[in-house]
Design a protein around this motif. Sequence first.
Motif, PDB file in Angstrom:
ATOM      1  N   GLN A  73     112.950 -26.843 130.238  1.00 50.24           N
ATOM      2  CA  GLN A  73     111.813 -27.051 131.128  1.00 50.24           C
ATOM      3  C   GLN A  73     110.798 -28.018 130.506  1.00 50.24           C
ATOM      4  O   GLN A  73     110.246 -28.867 131.203  1.00 50.24           O
ATOM      5  CB  GLN A  73     111.118 -25.727 131.452  1.00 50.24           C
ATOM      6  N   THR A 124     115.664 -25.206 138.670  1.00 49.84           N
ATOM      7  CA  THR A 124     115.911 -24.431 137.449  1.00 49.84           C
ATOM      8  C   THR A 124     114.944 -23.261 137.351  1.00 49.84           C
ATOM      9  O   THR A 124     115.303 -22.208 136.840  1.00 49.84           O
ATOM     10  CB  THR A 124     115.801 -25.330 136.198  1.00 49.84           C
ATOM     11  N   ALA A 125     113.707 -23.443 137.847  1.00 47.38           N
ATOM     12  CA  ALA A 125     112.752 -22.327 137.812  1.00 47.38           C
ATOM     13  C   ALA A 125     113.178 -21.230 138.783  1.00 47.38           C
ATOM     14  O   ALA A 125     113.042 -20.037 138.488  1.00 47.38           O
ATOM     15  CB  ALA A 125     111.355 -22.826 138.174  1.00 47.38           C
ATOM     16  N   GLY A 132     116.240 -20.608 139.704  1.00 41.99           N
ATOM     17  CA  GLY A 132     117.462 -19.998 139.216  1.00 41.99           C
ATOM     18  C   GLY A 132     117.257 -19.086 138.013  1.00 41.99           C
ATOM     19  O   GLY A 132     118.062 -18.208 137.745  1.00 41.99           O
ATOM     20  N   SER A 133     116.183 -19.287 137.271  1.00 42.47           N
ATOM     21  CA  SER A 133     115.972 -18.497 136.063  1.00 42.47           C
ATOM     22  C   SER A 133     115.259 -17.167 136.336  1.00 42.47           C
ATOM     23  O   SER A 133     115.172 -16.331 135.471  1.00 42.47           O
ATOM     24  CB  SER A 133     115.144 -19.293 135.043  1.00 42.47           C
ATOM     25  N   SER A 134     114.741 -16.966 137.545  1.00 40.62           N
ATOM     26  CA  SER A 134     114.017 -15.713 137.810  1.00 40.62           C
ATOM     27  C   SER A 134     114.903 -14.630 138.340  1.00 40.62           C
ATOM     28  O   SER A 134     116.017 -14.588 138.426  1.00 40.62           O
ATOM     29  CB  SER A 134     112.912 -15.946 138.820  1.00 40.62           C
TER      30      SER A 134
END
Length: 75
Positions: A2, A70-71, A73-75
């Motif tokens: 990130q 990506t944010a 998908g990461s949660s």
Amino acid sequence: MQIILVLAVVAAAGLVLFSLARGLIYFAQGHRAAAEGNLRENQIMQNKMMMARVKWQAITIILLIIIGLTAAGSS
């Protein structure tokens, strides 16, 4: 990952600003270029700066989309 993407967005946005400023400088010099007979070269540089600005804006938007994906998908 990130942090790298955020730094890339900042760099690309800086290049957008640089291209915009250079394009405005060439635009402001239009009257002087016309008087000196360099109007064609001035218009070419204005177009190059516009295309560079559009390119860097597109890259910035793509990077922001990648950050969003990506944010999400990461949660």
